[in-house]
Design an enzyme around this catalytic site. Structure first.
Site, PDB file in Angstrom:
ATOM      1  N   TYR A 143     -14.727   6.270  17.482  1.00  0.00           N
ATOM      2  CA  TYR A 143     -13.865   5.433  17.184  1.00  0.00           C
ATOM      3  C   TYR A 143     -13.317   6.692  15.722  1.00  0.00           C
ATOM      4  CZ  TYR A 143     -10.646   1.980  16.181  1.00  0.00           C
ATOM      5  OH  TYR A 143      -9.088   1.249  15.189  1.00  0.00           O
TER       6      TYR A 143
ATOM      7  N   TYR B 279      -6.773  -6.895  18.047  1.00  0.00           N
ATOM      8  CA  TYR B 279      -7.252  -6.549  18.725  1.00  0.00           C
ATOM      9  C   TYR B 279      -6.802  -9.033  19.503  1.00  0.00           C
ATOM     10  CZ  TYR B 279      -8.909  -2.610  17.713  1.00  0.00           C
ATOM     11  OH  TYR B 279      -8.819  -1.107  16.983  1.00  0.00           O
TER      12      TYR B 279
ATOM     13  N   ASP C 192     -14.821  12.490  11.048  1.00  0.00           N
ATOM     14  CA  ASP C 192     -14.337  11.690  10.801  1.00  0.00           C
ATOM     15  C   ASP C 192     -15.096  11.014  10.112  1.00  0.00           C
ATOM     16  OD1 ASP C 192     -12.714   8.840  10.788  1.00  0.00           O
ATOM     17  OD2 ASP C 192     -12.977   9.097  12.417  1.00  0.00           O
TER      18      ASP C 192
ATOM     19  N   LYS D 175     -11.344   3.392   4.491  1.00  0.00           N
ATOM     20  CA  LYS D 175     -11.949   2.599   4.550  1.00  0.00           C
ATOM     21  C   LYS D 175     -12.031   1.966   3.492  1.00  0.00           C
ATOM     22  CE  LYS D 175     -12.955   1.052   9.057  1.00  0.00           C
ATOM     23  NZ  LYS D 175     -12.779   2.047  10.192  1.00  0.00           N
TER      24      LYS D 175
HETATM   25  C1  LIG Z   1     -11.423   2.340  11.145  1.00  0.00           C
HETATM   26  C2  LIG Z   1     -11.829   3.787  11.770  1.00  0.00           C
HETATM   27  C3  LIG Z   1     -10.690   4.404  11.618  1.00  0.00           C
HETATM   28  C4  LIG Z   1      -9.123   4.041  11.896  1.00  0.00           C
HETATM   29  O1  LIG Z   1      -8.972   4.008  10.557  1.00  0.00           O
HETATM   30  P1  LIG Z   1      -7.644   2.444  10.898  1.00  0.00           P
HETATM   31  O2  LIG Z   1      -7.361   2.634   8.551  1.00  0.00           O
HETATM   32  O3  LIG Z   1      -7.810   1.204  10.844  1.00  0.00           O
HETATM   33  O4  LIG Z   1      -6.162   2.865  11.531  1.00  0.00           O
HETATM   34  C5  LIG Z   1     -10.716   5.924  11.786  1.00  0.00           C
HETATM   35  N1  LIG Z   1     -12.113   6.619  12.055  1.00  0.00           N
HETATM   36  C6  LIG Z   1     -13.066   6.118  12.215  1.00  0.00           C
HETATM   37  C7  LIG Z   1     -14.362   6.579  12.313  1.00  0.00           C
HETATM   38  C8  LIG Z   1     -13.390   4.331  11.760  1.00  0.00           C
HETATM   39  O5  LIG Z   1     -13.930   3.351  11.598  1.00  0.00           O
END
Ligand SMILES: *Cc1c(COP(=O)(O)O)cnc(C)c1O
Length: 434
Positions: free
Chosen positions: A154, A22, A255, A284
């Site tokens: 997000y 960013y 997610d 992550k």
């Molecule tokens: C970090 C994140 C993503 C994206 O993952 P990247 O490995 O950065 O592409 C998607 N969803 C959530 C909830 C996240 O915290």
């Protein structure tokens, strides 16, 4: 090994050539130069604010749950490196990927049976969306291709994920007309322990019912909305979504890229609600912060639906799919997590964060203080002065990365009580000065 470059030269080259997350080009603020990391400590190449070592309050964006340079994960990486670091996944397979997939199926909610290994969280969300759209196409319902989510979320930075990020806080305005147009409910009412709000639940039900003909899936972050605003909501809303999706023939995607692997106090946040999604994204902390890897899991119903269609395959296959090095470390990281009383460690950190962040409530300009699992958040009533807040934390010997109006921490699970207290003191300092 190449001749090491002096710190000043590295930072000058960084500014000249290297994009940061960013960031503008060239960068406006100099990043800190990290030389190595071990346990919960980042070692700087040269002292900043008198500190050459910082306690990591960020787990490198939710990922380094076991800390850095962990002997077990180092062994897994080195062992795999000696066999092969990569081999293509088309037509070939290997033990680390198979073991990891089996383990993920075993530890995630029951109906999730099939695993697509992707190379980043955003890609795993793209794959999740593709699964859902392709499922409905296969079933002869190609109109079902929109997504519904709630505001404040997000889901990543590529195209489909961006389209379901918070439309106000994110970069939606910039991309107006270019992003797929999705359907947004209000953000869920705040508070993990708050009783579910019936009017809000009714809004969710009504939107899903009204748009069922065009909805492929509902996608949300369960219990904790991370980069969209670090807010917590009642697990009750996840049950509302599950029921409404079932009633109206809509798939449900969780997610869990940020919440997975114990961060909220449950191994997966879906467990707080006792519901299972049709599709789930992980990332992550999957590799303990060692390598980039993500996974999209789905039910047999979803997999069967796709595999019975006109194009009876899931049309996705990244070059580095199932990377042996990443899957070997991921498998070792999960084994390491499950071999200890991780829930007790998360509870211990939660208690430390509650104690240590309580004084922030009386700091001028602080709007809210909230803690869930190993996540501590101080929300200001104004935009954080990033430079001043970062400097204040570094002066306390702690690495934090505030954003918007938020100063927050999600430390590695191995963080000792003294270091948790120190992180909290740094969050308070950052809140005072930022
Ligand atoms: C970090 C994140 C993503 C994206 O993952 P990247 O490995 O950065 O592409 C998607 N969803 C959530 C909830 C996240 O915290």
């Amino acid at each position: 090994m190449p001749e090491p470059l002096p710190p000043g030269e590295l930072l000058a080259l960084d500014r000249q050539h290297v994009w940061h997350p960013y960031g503008p080009m060239p960068g406006r603020t100099a990043p800190l130069l990290v030389e190595s990391a071990s346990g919960v400590r980042l070692r700087l190449a040269e002292p900043v604010e008198g500190r050459d070592e910082l306690v990591d309050g960020m787990s490198s964006w939710w990922s380094a749950v076991h800390g850095y340079n962990h002997p077990v994960l180092n062994d897994a990486a080195q062992g795999q490196l000696g066999r092969m670091s990569h081999v293509m996944f088309g037509g070939l397979t290997h033990e680390p990927a198979v073991r990891l997939a089996k383990r993920l199926v075993d530890i995630t909610p029951e109906p999730l049976e099939h695993v697509f290994l992707a190379d980043s969280g955003s890609v795993s969300v793209e794959v999740a969306v593709k699964m859902c759209l392709q499922y409905w196409r296969s079933l002869g319902k190609p109109r079902k291709q929109r997504l519904l989510t709630w505001r404040g979320g997000y889901h990543g930075d590529t195209w489909q994920p961006m389209s379901v990020c918070d439309p106000d806080g994110g970069m939606h305005e910039l991309w107006q007309g270019a992003l797929p147009r999705q359907i947004f409910a209000d953000a869920p009412p705040a508070g993990f322990d708050a009783a579910p709000d019936e009017a809000y639940a009714a809004q969710l039900r009504e939107l899903i019912a009204r748009h069922a003909d065009e909805l492929a899936a509902v996608i949300v972050e369960p219990v904790v909305q991370g980069a969209g605003g670090m807010s917590f909501h009642s697990p009750g809303y996840l049950r509302v979504l599950r029921e409404a999706c079932d009633a109206h023939g809509v798939l449900l995607v969780f997610d869990e890229i940020a919440t997975g692997f114990g961060r909220t106090g449950a191994l997966f946040a879906a467990e707080h609600a006792g519901v299972a999604p049709d599709v789930m994204c992980l990332g992550k902390a999957l590799t303990g912060g060692y390598l980039t890897l993500a996974a999209t899991l789905c039910t047999t119903a979803v997999a069967d639906g796709i595999s019975r269609g006109a194009l009876p395959v899931l049309a996705h296959g990244p070059t580095f799919m199932g990377n042996p090095l990443a899957t070997a470390v991921a498998d070792a990281s999960i084994e390491l997590l499950l071999s200890q009383d991780w829930a007790q460690e998360v509870k211990r950190i939660e208690a430390g964060l509650r104690d240590g962040l309580a004084p922030a409530r009386s700091i001028a300009g602080v709007r809210d203080v909230r803690v869930l699992g190993a996540i501590g958040v101080v929300q200001l009533d104004h935009e954080v002065d990033m430079a001043a807040a970062t400097r204040a934390a570094v002066r306390e010997g702690v690495w934090l990365r505030p954003f918007r109006d938020l100063i927050y921490t999600m430390p590695p699970y191995i963080t000792g009580d003294g270091d948790v207290a120190r992180i909290c003191a740094a969050v308070c300092s950052a809140a005072r000065e930022g």
